[in-house]
Write a protein that holds these residues in place. Structure first.
Motif, PDB file in Angstrom:
ATOM      1  N   LEU A 245       0.864  -1.184   0.000  1.00 58.38           N
ATOM      2  CA  LEU A 245       0.000   0.000   0.000  1.00 58.38           C
ATOM      3  C   LEU A 245       0.896   1.227   0.000  1.00 58.38           C
ATOM      4  O   LEU A 245       1.859   1.295   0.760  1.00 58.38           O
ATOM      5  CB  LEU A 245      -0.902  -0.028   1.231  1.00 58.38           C
ATOM      6  CG  LEU A 245      -1.925   1.092   1.432  1.00 58.38           C
ATOM      7  CD1 LEU A 245      -3.067   0.589   2.308  1.00 58.38           C
ATOM      8  CD2 LEU A 245      -1.317   2.332   2.081  1.00 58.38           C
ATOM      9  N   SER A 247       1.078   5.617  -0.084  1.00 55.88           N
ATOM     10  CA  SER A 247       0.464   6.936  -0.014  1.00 55.88           C
ATOM     11  C   SER A 247       1.601   7.954  -0.033  1.00 55.88           C
ATOM     12  O   SER A 247       2.687   7.687   0.474  1.00 55.88           O
ATOM     13  CB  SER A 247      -0.361   7.097   1.265  1.00 55.88           C
ATOM     14  OG  SER A 247      -1.061   8.326   1.266  1.00 55.88           O
ATOM     15  N   LEU A 260      -5.674   6.976   8.261  1.00 52.53           N
ATOM     16  CA  LEU A 260      -5.046   5.758   7.736  1.00 52.53           C
ATOM     17  C   LEU A 260      -4.552   4.869   8.880  1.00 52.53           C
ATOM     18  O   LEU A 260      -4.733   3.638   8.844  1.00 52.53           O
ATOM     19  CB  LEU A 260      -3.886   6.126   6.810  1.00 52.53           C
ATOM     20  CG  LEU A 260      -3.044   4.954   6.278  1.00 52.53           C
ATOM     21  CD1 LEU A 260      -3.908   3.968   5.497  1.00 52.53           C
ATOM     22  CD2 LEU A 260      -1.903   5.465   5.408  1.00 52.53           C
ATOM     23  N   LEU A 264      -5.593   1.028   9.604  1.00 49.53           N
ATOM     24  CA  LEU A 264      -4.619  -0.066   9.696  1.00 49.53           C
ATOM     25  C   LEU A 264      -4.794  -0.844  10.991  1.00 49.53           C
ATOM     26  O   LEU A 264      -4.631  -2.077  11.019  1.00 49.53           O
ATOM     27  CB  LEU A 264      -3.198   0.481   9.584  1.00 49.53           C
ATOM     28  CG  LEU A 264      -2.801   1.070   8.224  1.00 49.53           C
ATOM     29  CD1 LEU A 264      -1.376   1.637   8.279  1.00 49.53           C
ATOM     30  CD2 LEU A 264      -2.915   0.035   7.106  1.00 49.53           C
ATOM     31  N   TYR A 267      -7.573  -3.116  10.316  1.00 52.49           N
ATOM     32  CA  TYR A 267      -7.108  -4.184   9.413  1.00 52.49           C
ATOM     33  C   TYR A 267      -6.367  -5.260  10.210  1.00 52.49           C
ATOM     34  O   TYR A 267      -6.585  -6.466  10.012  1.00 52.49           O
ATOM     35  CB  TYR A 267      -6.202  -3.585   8.340  1.00 52.49           C
ATOM     36  CG  TYR A 267      -5.770  -4.531   7.242  1.00 52.49           C
ATOM     37  CD1 TYR A 267      -6.526  -4.652   6.075  1.00 52.49           C
ATOM     38  CD2 TYR A 267      -4.603  -5.283   7.359  1.00 52.49           C
ATOM     39  CE1 TYR A 267      -6.123  -5.496   5.058  1.00 52.49           C
ATOM     40  CE2 TYR A 267      -4.196  -6.133   6.347  1.00 52.49           C
ATOM     41  CZ  TYR A 267      -4.963  -6.244   5.189  1.00 52.49           C
ATOM     42  OH  TYR A 267      -4.565  -7.095   4.176  1.00 52.49           O
ATOM     43  N   LEU A 280       0.647  -6.677   5.300  1.00 53.81           N
ATOM     44  CA  LEU A 280       0.643  -5.405   4.581  1.00 53.81           C
ATOM     45  C   LEU A 280       1.942  -4.644   4.840  1.00 53.81           C
ATOM     46  O   LEU A 280       2.429  -4.582   5.967  1.00 53.81           O
ATOM     47  CB  LEU A 280      -0.540  -4.570   5.079  1.00 53.81           C
ATOM     48  CG  LEU A 280      -1.108  -3.461   4.206  1.00 53.81           C
ATOM     49  CD1 LEU A 280      -1.604  -4.000   2.880  1.00 53.81           C
ATOM     50  CD2 LEU A 280      -2.259  -2.764   4.949  1.00 53.81           C
ATOM     51  N   CYS A 282       3.001  -0.793   4.319  1.00 54.57           N
ATOM     52  CA  CYS A 282       2.448   0.537   4.030  1.00 54.57           C
ATOM     53  C   CYS A 282       3.605   1.518   3.895  1.00 54.57           C
ATOM     54  O   CYS A 282       4.355   1.738   4.845  1.00 54.57           O
ATOM     55  CB  CYS A 282       1.504   0.963   5.145  1.00 54.57           C
ATOM     56  SG  CYS A 282       0.865   2.634   4.964  1.00 54.57           S
ATOM     57  N   ILE A 284       4.644   5.372   3.103  1.00 56.07           N
ATOM     58  CA  ILE A 284       4.153   6.755   3.031  1.00 56.07           C
ATOM     59  C   ILE A 284       5.342   7.633   2.668  1.00 56.07           C
ATOM     60  O   ILE A 284       6.268   7.801   3.464  1.00 56.07           O
ATOM     61  CB  ILE A 284       3.545   7.211   4.370  1.00 56.07           C
ATOM     62  CG1 ILE A 284       2.498   6.204   4.862  1.00 56.07           C
ATOM     63  CG2 ILE A 284       2.917   8.594   4.217  1.00 56.07           C
ATOM     64  CD1 ILE A 284       2.017   6.465   6.282  1.00 56.07           C
ATOM     65  N   ILE A 306       1.460  -5.850   9.882  1.00 58.59           N
ATOM     66  CA  ILE A 306       1.602  -4.613   9.101  1.00 58.59           C
ATOM     67  C   ILE A 306       2.941  -3.971   9.420  1.00 58.59           C
ATOM     68  O   ILE A 306       3.319  -3.872  10.594  1.00 58.59           O
ATOM     69  CB  ILE A 306       0.457  -3.619   9.412  1.00 58.59           C
ATOM     70  CG1 ILE A 306      -0.904  -4.228   9.078  1.00 58.59           C
ATOM     71  CG2 ILE A 306       0.654  -2.309   8.646  1.00 58.59           C
ATOM     72  CD1 ILE A 306      -2.082  -3.407   9.573  1.00 58.59           C
ATOM     73  N   ILE A 308       5.171  -0.354   8.480  1.00 53.55           N
ATOM     74  CA  ILE A 308       5.032   0.995   7.930  1.00 53.55           C
ATOM     75  C   ILE A 308       6.422   1.613   7.802  1.00 53.55           C
ATOM     76  O   ILE A 308       7.229   1.524   8.723  1.00 53.55           O
ATOM     77  CB  ILE A 308       4.159   1.886   8.833  1.00 53.55           C
ATOM     78  CG1 ILE A 308       2.786   1.240   9.071  1.00 53.55           C
ATOM     79  CG2 ILE A 308       3.984   3.278   8.219  1.00 53.55           C
ATOM     80  CD1 ILE A 308       1.927   1.987  10.090  1.00 53.55           C
ATOM     81  N   THR A 310       8.430   5.355   6.088  1.00 54.19           N
ATOM     82  CA  THR A 310       8.153   6.703   5.568  1.00 54.19           C
ATOM     83  C   THR A 310       9.385   7.251   4.850  1.00 54.19           C
ATOM     84  O   THR A 310      10.024   8.194   5.322  1.00 54.19           O
ATOM     85  CB  THR A 310       7.737   7.652   6.707  1.00 54.19           C
ATOM     86  OG1 THR A 310       8.776   7.667   7.711  1.00 54.19           O
ATOM     87  CG2 THR A 310       6.438   7.203   7.353  1.00 54.19           C
ATOM     88  N   LEU A 385     -10.048  -1.568   2.478  1.00 57.68           N
ATOM     89  CA  LEU A 385      -8.782  -2.318   2.488  1.00 57.68           C
ATOM     90  C   LEU A 385      -9.054  -3.821   2.472  1.00 57.68           C
ATOM     91  O   LEU A 385      -8.250  -4.587   1.922  1.00 57.68           O
ATOM     92  CB  LEU A 385      -7.966  -1.949   3.722  1.00 57.68           C
ATOM     93  CG  LEU A 385      -7.426  -0.520   3.813  1.00 57.68           C
ATOM     94  CD1 LEU A 385      -6.604  -0.332   5.080  1.00 57.68           C
ATOM     95  CD2 LEU A 385      -6.583  -0.174   2.583  1.00 57.68           C
TER      96      LEU A 385
END
Length: 387
Positions: A245, A247, A260, A264, A267, A280, A282, A284, A306, A308, A310, A385
């Motif tokens: 994913l 963004s 978001l 998540l 999710y 996932l 993610c 960003i 998940i 994440i 950045t 999602l």
């Protein structure tokens, strides 16, 4: 002259204007701050000359109002000096916002050069200012008056939506032409081999791109998403790979990433309750003032399924990652309700499914259940999602 009182590397529409003019044989002075590297097509063009504006990082002494006034005065002097140094332009095409002090300065420069001023209205600067100061703040009211007054002094006007075109005419008596954003040719689906190269590059710095399992073959080079047989160079998707994913954001007040993050969390809960969903990753991307704030929120989250990250991506890597992703999420809420998120245009160019948060004129770009999905809160996004 194509000008923006901002970072050229983060002003894609103005880069596209410069490229389009250059491809039609016009010499272009592309004027702005040189913080992040512009796209390679801009750098390679023989008809585009980059004209750097001295980058004022701000005064740290005295009251904030005084700091702002001094900053505007110094920016005006720097910008006017730079505009008067270039060869005489037939037109100055100026991005707004930021328009304070650039609209007035560009108008003065046009008087000096006897050139025509074209303003490209991406939004209203005073509405962005109101996000942090409030609509009734004296600075916001001055900026609103200034934008309307000096905006009327332009010779021609472009804007990004029909809603803005109507608003400019009704509230400012400015006649504009709507010029919708289009994705550049390099926004397209990324071939699997290029995906693998990008993932391996990002895996050097970002944990979510590193492989989660050992390859069954000793000759395989692996990322979290792909593996390549080093003998024949054949690339396949990794079995059980996570969904990707993406963004992108400038980390400002007009994008609420807590929406978001809450989606998540939902999710993750779905997976823990037994719903069969992929893990996932993610991503960003972007730079901006609120990045540290949201990174602190992200660091407080403890997900099992998940990950994440950045990152800030190089100009050439961003379209490659968009073209590799499984889903794009846009949290842009226009401060004026009159502009559209260019990131969604880029996602469409990469044939990437998009979920976008609702605001007034989003229907000019995203049509729910036709070319994307629109959500209003984290609950709706979490449900999307799952799909």
């Amino acid at each position: 002259c194509v000008a923006v009182l901002g970072d050229l590397g983060r002003s894609p529409r103005m880069q596209y204007h410069a490229l389009s003019l250059a491809r039609h044989g016009r010499g272009v002075a592309l004027l702005g701050y040189l913080r992040d590297r512009p796209h390679g097509d801009v750098l390679r063009s023989g008809n585009i000359r980059l004209v750097p504006v001295a980058d004022l990082r701000g005064l740290r002494v005295g009251p904030k109002l005084l700091q702002y006034v001094i900053k505007v005065i110094v920016q005006a002097i720097q910008l006017l000096y730079t505009m008067l140094k270039i060869d005489q332009p037939s037109y100055i095409l100026l991005q707004n916002p930021p328009g304070l002090p650039s609209i007035a300065v560009a108008w003065v420069a046009c008087l000096f050069w006897r050139s025509k001023l074209i303003i490209d209205w991406h939004n209203y600067g005073y509405t962005i200012m109101s996000l942090s100061h409030g609509r009734n703040h004296p600075l916001v009211q001055i900026a609103k008056w200034y934008e309307k007054l000096f905006g009327r002094l332009s010779d021609y006007n472009l804007c990004v939506t029909n809603a803005m075109k109507e608003d400019l005419w009704v509230n400012c008596n400015i006649k504009a032409v709507t010029l919708y954003d289009k994705p550049a040719s390099y926004f397209k689906e990324t071939p699997l081999e290029l995906q693998h190269q990008l993932y391996m590059k990002l895996a050097k710095d970002y944990e979510p791109f590193k492989p989660r399992t050992e390859s069954v073959s000793s000759n395989a080079e692996m990322s979290a998403f792909t593996e390549m047989d080093e003998k024949n160079g054949h690339v396949i998707k990794t079995r059980g790979r996570p969904a990707l994913l993406i963004s992108s954001t400038s980390w400002t007040e007009d994008e609420d990433f807590s929406v978001l993050l809450k989606a998540l969390e939902d999710y993750e809960r779905y997976i823990n309750e037994g719903v069969k969903l992929p893990s996932l990753v993610c991503v960003i991307t972007g730079k901006g003032p609120l990045k540290d704030y949201y990174n602190r929120l992200i660091n407080k989250l403890h997900f099992k399924h998940i990950q994440i990250c950045t990152p800030w991506l190089e100009a050439e890597d961003y379209p490659l990652l968009l073209g590799s992703a499984d889903l794009g999420v846009c949290l842009h809420k226009s401060s004026s309700g009159l502009d559209l998120p260019m990131k969604v245009v880029d996602m469409f160019g990469c044939c990437l499914p998009v979920c976008a948060i609702h605001f007034e004129c989003l229907h000019e770009l995203v049509k729910h259940n036709e070319n994307g999905l629109i959500f209003r809160d984290s609950n709706e996004l979490a449900e999307q999602l799952k799909v």
